[in-house]
Design an enzyme around this catalytic site. Structure first.
Site, PDB file in Angstrom:
ATOM      1  CE  LYS A  38      29.407  24.672  43.813  1.00 36.22           C
ATOM      2  NZ  LYS A  38      29.643  23.989  43.010  1.00 36.22           N
ATOM      3  CE  LYS A  96      32.439  28.311  33.534  1.00 40.23           C
ATOM      4  NZ  LYS A  96      32.795  27.153  33.802  1.00 40.23           N
ATOM      5  CE  LYS A 121      36.991  23.047  36.390  1.00 38.12           C
ATOM      6  NZ  LYS A 121      35.794  23.404  36.261  1.00 38.12           N
ATOM      7  CB  THR A 160      26.569  22.452  31.163  1.00 36.07           C
ATOM      8  OG1 THR A 160      26.705  22.226  33.063  1.00 36.07           O
ATOM      9  CG2 THR A 160      27.080  22.700  30.602  1.00 36.07           C
ATOM     10  CG  ASN A 172      26.073  16.531  31.639  1.00 36.22           C
ATOM     11  OD1 ASN A 172      26.565  17.874  31.100  1.00 36.22           O
ATOM     12  ND2 ASN A 172      26.236  16.099  32.524  1.00 36.22           N
ATOM     13  CB  SER A 192      27.068  24.322  40.976  1.00 38.42           C
ATOM     14  OG  SER A 192      27.302  22.729  40.722  1.00 38.42           O
TER      15      SER A 192
END
Ligand code: GLU
Length: 419
Positions: free
Chosen positions: A75, A99, A111, A195, A226, A353
């Site tokens: 992910k 993470k 990624k 985030t 963001n 997510s």
């Protein structure tokens, strides 16, 4: 052991491998574990031809890295940036593993990246590039294999095109293929600001430990994309005084506090704000201004051996991926500045997510309050676990985050018989 001056020259992947090796050694894992985890398990390089608006074709280079899928599907986001490199994509996939590990999500890290400058592309060109990328990587991704998401310079619209393209290829609606989608296409409430919400949660914990409160604290935020812009909004609401913000071109600083509602209202979609005022300073100057909390929320390699001795913050919270070099980390830690590392501070995005993916799989959608409460519970526990690991093993917070973040993955690899 590599000499300090040398570590400053390492690229992000080499830096990550160095800390990973130290973390695995501290946990007494064998050399085979490091050999397995130091590089992604799978890496695909793609070349994407895109018909540009003027009728010519440009071929873009991109990658998708899948670090390790022992825990579950991989992910992580997709970055559109002119400077993205394969080493960076690999390192970012490893950070995603950490993470997910810290947040105890059933994922490994992944990624993607495409070398392009979305600021210089039309919507049509961006759509064709996004769809071309999905066609190029479609065989190795999917809701149970590898689930992409937004990252630097990608957004909900790009996720929507990618989801649509993937659904065409698979011939059924596949919302769980990608997260960070618009709400009407199965996005989650709270994903857009997640985030920044995560950064706020860990920042409060860190400030408490450092003996002050976020309310009334002076904060500098590098980057107004963001993460940076939502963070400014939340902190302003909480009563913090935002004394500095910046974009890729310059920085704004006012010791009495900046007019955040004005900047939020007038910024462009890439977070440009330095064109709104006259006497801008440089990013480098802003980073060294007095504040209580410094938040690098832009790009990597911002806090280094050169400027770490001059940082005037009590707490540094890394909202960007990789903003501090190893030597920078060492100097800040030695100076008693509490550093909340990226893999912990910026995990809010992937946590929500995960919630989005769960909701897609269930076809049942949660309220924003439910999302927020679950996010807070996960991140508070993750912060405590990293802090306790750092205390117990007398390490800096980054090494502790690597240790706590990799533990579950190593156990999963061991049970599967891979190490
Ligand atoms: N790109 C974000 C990150 O670096 C989010 C990834 C995701 O939501 O999967 O953490």
């Amino acid at each position: 052991m590599i000499a300090a001056a040398k570590t400053e020259q390492l690229n992000v992947l080499e830096r990550t491998q160095l800390v990973m090796e130290q973390a695995l050694n501290k946990m007494s894992y064998g050399k085979d574990v490091y050999e397995l985890l130091k590089e992604p398990q799978r890496l695909l390089t793609v070349r994407i031809p895109v018909r540009m608006d003027d009728g010519t074709t440009t071929v873009f280079t991109g990658w998708r890295a899948q670090h390790n899928d022992a825990v579950g599907p991989t992910k992580g986001g997709i970055r559109f940036h002119p400077d993205v490199t394969v080493e960076e994509v690999k390192a970012l996939s490893i950070w995603m593993s950490m993470k997910c590990g810290l947040a105890n999500l059933p994922y490994g890290g992944g990624k993607g990246g495409i070398q392009c400058d979305p600021r210089a592309m039309s919507m049509g060109e961006l759509e064709r590039l996004s769809r071309g990328y999905v066609r190029a990587i479609s065989q190795i991704v999917g809701p149970t294999k590898d689930i992409p998401a937004p990252d630097v310079y990608t957004n909900a619209q790009i996720m929507a095109w990618m989801m649509d393209e993937y659904s065409h290829i698979r011939e059924f609606d596949s919302p769980g293929f990608i997260t960070g989608k618009p709400l009407v296409l199965g996005g989650s409430l709270g994903r857009d600001s997640s985030t920044a919400k995560g950064v706020t949660i860990v920042m409060k914990e860190a400030a408490r430990l450092a003996g002050f409160s976020v309310q009334g604290a002076r904060v500098i935020i590098q980057g107004f994309g963001n993460a940076g812009s939502y963070l400014a909004q939340f902190l302003h609401k909480e009563g913090a005084i935002i004394v500095g913000v910046s974009d890729a071109y310059g920085a704004l600083y006012d010791p009495d506090g900046l007019d955040i509602p004005y900047l939020l209202d007038r910024r462009d979609s890439f977070g440009t704000v330095s064109n709104l005022v006259e006497n801008c300073i440089t990013n480098e100057e802003m980073l060294q201004k007095p504040c209580d909390i410094l938040v690098p929320a832009a790009i990597s390699n911002q806090l280094t051996a050169a400027n770490a001795p001059h940082i005037q913050a009590k707490v540094v919270v890394e909202a960007a991926n990789g903003p501090t070099t190893l030597e920078g980390t060492k100097i800040l830690t030695e100076r008693g500045i509490l550093l909340v590392p990226d893999v912990l501070a910026s995990a809010g995005g992937v946590i929500v997510s995960y919630f989005e993916w769960v909701q897609n799989n269930q076809g049942y959608y949660w309220t924003e309050q439910e999302v927020d409460e679950k996010l807070e519970a996960i991140l508070t526990a993750a912060f405590t676990s990293v802090y306790n690991t750092a205390q117990q093993h007398e390490t800096d917070m980054r090494l502790a985050a690597y240790m706590a973040g990799l533990k579950k993955m190593v156990e999963a690899c061991t049970y599967r018989g891979w190490v």
